[in-house]
Design an enzyme around this catalytic site. Structure first.
Site, short mmCIF file in Angstrom:
data_model
loop_
_atom_site.label_atom_id
_atom_site.label_comp_id
_atom_site.label_asym_id
_atom_site.label_seq_id
_atom_site.Cartn_x
_atom_site.Cartn_y
_atom_site.Cartn_z
N GLN B 222 0.88 -1.17 0.00
CA GLN B 222 0.00 0.00 0.00
C GLN B 222 0.91 1.21 0.00
OE1 GLN B 222 -3.67 -0.56 0.23
NE2 GLN B 222 -2.78 -2.47 -0.52
N GLY B 263 -11.85 3.14 3.77
CA GLY B 263 -10.93 2.23 3.09
C GLY B 263 -9.90 2.95 2.22
N HIS B 264 -8.93 2.20 1.74
CA HIS B 264 -7.84 2.77 0.95
C HIS B 264 -8.34 3.42 -0.33
CE1 HIS B 264 -6.87 -1.51 -0.83
NE2 HIS B 264 -8.14 -1.25 -0.88
N ASN B 265 -7.74 4.54 -0.65
CA ASN B 265 -8.01 5.29 -1.88
C ASN B 265 -9.34 6.04 -1.86
OD1 ASN B 265 -5.71 3.95 -2.91
ND2 ASN B 265 -6.98 2.25 -3.58
N SER B 283 -11.66 3.14 -2.59
CA SER B 283 -11.78 3.81 -3.88
C SER B 283 -13.13 4.47 -4.11
CB SER B 283 -11.47 2.84 -5.04
OG SER B 283 -10.16 2.34 -4.89
#
EC number: 2.3.1.191
Lengths: 353, 353, 353
Positions: B222, B263-265, B283
C-alpha cells in the site's frame, strides 16, 4: 472445519490465569448455592477439586457443568469429578461423578470458576515508568502499570488497577476496586466502584456536535461529563462521548460489549446489556434491564422502556415500549418482522412462477 | 427511567473545562451575531454573564438557548439571565430574561459557549517523558504529552497539541493548531491546519489489499498516503487506511464521528459528515457536503454526488446522484423505502387474515 | 468531485516507504512469474526499472499494471516502461512499452511492488524507553519501539517487530517475523509466525460473559486463550476476545480487516476473509476460505461451511452450507434476496398506482 481440538489448551492455564484452591465439595456447594449429590461410587466426599473444565476434557479433580439437554451425551461419558447441573438432570450423572445441583447452574458455574480463578486484583505496585501527577489523589493499594498517565486532580479509589498506557485525565474520579485496561483514555468522567474498562475504551471525548456556519461547520462545545455507575463494564475499543449540556450516564450494573458507540447525553439505566458494534445516538434514553443486540442502531432523542429487547441489526427510529421485543430496520415487533419475511418469500415465489 | 437529573452536574465544570469571561450582553451579541432584546424588567444592561446552562438549570448569570418549539414551556419558567433564540420566539421571553435574537440560534449558541469555554490550546510544554526524534521538526508553541512519540522527519506545525501516548510516524506532516488526541497513531500522512484527531484514531495503516497466491493470500503493498484537509475532525477509534497507488483523501472541513472505517483510496470531498460506525469502502468517492448517517455502508469504487444524503444502516451498492436521499439495503430513495415498508405491512396483514 | 489528482503524490514516496532496486526485466519476470514481451521499439532489454506507478502517472523507468478492460484507454497512452498484464491484452501494448505477461496480473503486481517496496522489517534495535521484563524471552533481531511493554514470561520470536506503545501481556507467545503495530494490546494469546496485528488491535481480553445473579450480572471467568495461526493479519482497532472454556482460534492465512469483532470461542478456519466492521459472535465456527463482507453479523453457535460467502450487512441467524452465497437480514441466497427486492418494488408500485 479442521481439528480445532488440537489447538485447545486446558482452561485456566496457570501461565495466564490466577488459580486458587483446592476446594472440597462442601466449599463448592457453599460458594455456588448448590446441593451436593455424592457420587454413587468411587468418590470420597473429602476429595479435593483443583479446577474447572468442559465435560469432555474434565478429569476426576475437575468440576464441570451442564446446562443444556443437548450435551447429555457428553455428561454420560464425562470423567469429571463433579458436575454442576439442574435438578432435572441429576439422575443422569455417571456413577463416579458427584453433582452440584441447583436451579441456576450457569450462575453456580460463574461462581465456582471465579473461586478457582479469581479476577486479577491490584498488586499495589506503581510501575516506576508511570507518570502520576503530584496533584492526583491515589488511594491505598492501587496498581499502576507501565507508562500509565494520571493527570492533575484525578482521584483513584483504593484497590483499583490502572493498566499499561492508560490515560486518566484531569479531575477524573475513579471509584474503588476498578480495573482500567491498557490503552484506555478516560477524561471528563466520574466512575463508580468495581467498574471495568477494557483495553482501548474511549470515555469522555467530545460528542459529535457542530453548527453550520458561513465558512463550514463550527464546533459546539461539549460541556458535560460521562457518569458511570457501580459495577459497569465497558468493552474493548468502545466509545462513550461526554454530554453537551448534561452528562452522558451509564447506569449501575450495565454491561457494554466491544466496539459499541454511545453518543453524547445518552442515558442508560441499570443492568442494561449492549452487545458489540451496537450504536446509541445522542440524547437517547434506555430504561433498566434493556437489551440492545449486536449491530443494532438507535437514532437520537428516543426512549426505550424497561426490559425492552432490541434485536441484532435493528434500526430503531422511534420510542420502544417497556417489555417490547423489536427487530428489523425500521424496527417492528418480532412477530411482525418474521411474518413479513414469510409473506415476501411467498409473494416472490408466486411472482417468479 | 430513573432520576437521571440527580447525576447531573452543571455544564462547564471548571475542574474539567476552561472558563473565560464574564461577558456583557453587547459582547455576547457581537460574538454570536445576535441582536440584544433587553429584559422587560429587573435586569441591567451592564449585567455580566459567567456561563451557559440549559433553560431549566440556568440562573441570572447564565446564558441559555432555545431552538425548538417543544421547549417553550421551559422558556416560560427559566431563570436564565439571557436566552439565545429565533425572532419568532422573542415575544415569549420571561420579563427578567434578555434575548439574544438571531436567525441561527444554534450557531450563536456554539459561539457563545465557545467564548465561555474555549477549546484547550497548546501550553507549549513538552513533557519530559515524550520521545521526540532529533530529526523531527517541531514548530513554536507545540505541546507534547507524556509518552508521545514523534519519529524521524515528522513536522509538527506551530500551536499544535500532541496528546499522551500519541504516535506520529516517520515523515508525517501535521499543520498548525492541530489537536492530536491521546493514543492516536498517525503514519504515512499529510495533515492540514486546525485538524482534530480524537483518541485512538488510526490513520495511515495499510489498506486491506491482497492477491490470491498459490500458498494463500499475498499482501499488495500500500504505497499511497492519507491526506487530510484543513479543519477536519476524525472521531475516536475511527480508522482511515492509506491508499494503495493513490492517496486516501479527506476534504477540508469534513467531520467524521467515532468508529468509522474509511478504506484505501477513498476520496471524501469538503464538509462531508460521516456518522458513527459508518463504513466507506476502498476507492469510493464522495462529493462535497455529503452526509453518511450512522452504520451506513458503501461498497467500493462508487461515486456519491454533492449534497447527497445516505440514511442510517443504508447499504449503498451503486452511484448516488447529487442531492439524492437514499436509505435501505440495497439503497433506494427515501420515499420508495417507506412505501415498500407500508406495502409489505399491508400485504402481510392480509395474508395472515 | 474536486480535482483529487492535485493532492496525489507519487506512490512509494521514499520519505515513507522503503525502496529497493533498480531491477531489469529478467529479474521482474522471475519475481512475478511473468513472460517478458519486449517493447516493439525504443527500449533496451537491459533497461532498469526503479518503481511502480499507475498507468497515467508512470514513466519509462516505472512498471505499471492493467487488469481490467475498462482501463485499456489508459494503456494506449501510458508512458510506462513496462506493464504487467494478461495475455489477452498483450497486443494492446504501446510500441515503447514492454509487457510482463501472466495469467494472474494482480498477483504479479503484488510481488513486483513488494520487490521495489519491501515491508518494513526489524532493525533489531530495542528503544531504550521500552519496558521489557527480565523474565521475557526475546529472540534474535527483534525490534522494540518506544514505550512498548513486554511482561513476564512473554516470548517474542526472532525477527519480529513490536511497535511503539504495544503491550504484550504475561506468558504471551509471538512467533517469528511478526509485526505487532503501535498501541496493540495482546494478552492471553499464542501467535504464529509472520502474523501482522495493525495498530490498536485488541487481542485476548475477556469475552462478554455473565450470569444473572440476584443483585445484577455476575462475570463468568473467561479461561481460554486466543490462538492465531501463521500468516494471519488483523486490522486496526479490531477486537478478538479470548475463549471462555476453549480457545478462540484464527486459522492460518486468514485476513481480518479494521473494526471487526470476534467473540469468545469463535473458530475461524484457514484463509478466511473478514471485511471491516463485520461481527462474529461467540462460539460460531467458520470453515476454510470463508468470506464475510463488511458490516455482516453472525449470531453465536452457528457453522459456516468452507468457501461460503456472506454478503455485506448480512444478518446470519443459522448455519450456512459450504459454498453458499447469502445476503440480507435474515440471510438468504443472493438470488432470493434480489428477487425479493424486485417483487416488493413491483407490488409497491402497483399498490400506489
Amino acid at each position: 472445519m479442521g481439528d480445532t481440538m488440537s489447538t485447545e489448551t486446558r482452561p485456566g492455564d496457570e501461565r495466564f490465569f490466577l488459580r486458587a484452591g483446592p476446594f472440597g465439595l462442601a466449599r463448592l456447594a457453599e460458594v455456588s448455592g448448590s446441593d451436593v449429590r455424592p457420587a454413587a461410587e468411587g468418590q470420597n466426599e473429602t476429595a479435593l477439586f483443583r479446577g474447572v473444565a468442559p465435560l469432555h476434557v474434565a478429569g476426576p479433580e475437575d468440576v464441570s457443568f451442564l446446562d443444556n439437554r443437548r450435551y447429555l451425551p457428553l455428561l454420560e461419558n464425562t470423567k469429571a469429578g463433579a458436575v454442576i447441573l439442574a435438578p432435572a438432570f441429576a439422575d443422569k450423572l455417571p456413577a463416579r461423578t458427584a453433582g452440584l445441583v441447583c436451579k441456576t447452574p450457569y450462575l453456580a458455574w460463574a461462581r465456582i470458576a471465579a473461586a478457582f480463578h479469581p479476577a486479577p486484583s491490584s498488586s499495589g505496585v506503581r510501575h516506576p515508568s508511570a507518570y502520576v501527577s503530584e496533584k492526583a489523589e491515589i488511594g491505598d493499594n492501587v496498581e499502576i502499570g507501565p507508562f500509565a498517565v494520571i493527570e492533575d486532580g484525578a482521584k483513584i479509589g483504593s484497590g483499583s488497577l490502572i493498566g499499561a498506557h492508560a490515560m486518566i485525565g484531569r479531575s477524573v474520579e475513579v471509584g474503588e476496586r476498578c480495573r482500567i485496561g491498557s490503552h484506555v483514555s478516560l477524561t471528563h468522567a466520574r466512575v463508580g466502584h468495581r467498574v471495568t474498562l477494557y483495553p482501548g475504551a474511549r470515555i469522555g471525548q467530545d460528542g459529535f456536535g457542530f453548527a453550520v456556519g458561513p465558512g463550514g461547520f463550527e464546533t459546539v462545545p461539549q460541556l458535560g461529563l460521562v457518569v458511570i455507575g457501580d459495577d459497569v463494564e465497558i468493552g474493548a475499543n468502545s466509545t462513550i462521548d461526554r454530554g453537551s449540556m448534561r452528562d452522558t450516564v451509564i447506569g449501575a450494573g450495565t454491561r457494554i460489549d466491544n466496539l459499541v458507540q454511545i453518543g453524547h447525553n445518552a442515558q442508560l439505566g441499570r443492568c442494561c446489556i449492549v452487545v458489540s458494534q451496537a450504536g446509541i445516538s445522542g440524547s437517547t434514553e434506555l430504561g433498566d434491564f434493556v437489551t440492545i443486540a449486536a449491530q443494532a442502531g438507535l437514532i437520537g432523542h428516543i426512549k426505550i422502556g424497561d426490559k425492552a429487547r432490541v434485536g441484532a441489526q435493528c434500526g430503531v427510529m422511534s420510542d420502544v415500549d417497556a417489555g417490547a421485543d423489536v427487530i428489523g430496520s425500521p424496527a417492528m415487533p418480532f412477530r411482525e418482522f418474521f411474518r413479513n419475511v414469510a409473506t415476501l418469500r411467498k409473494l416472490s415465489k408466486k411472482s417468479s412462477d
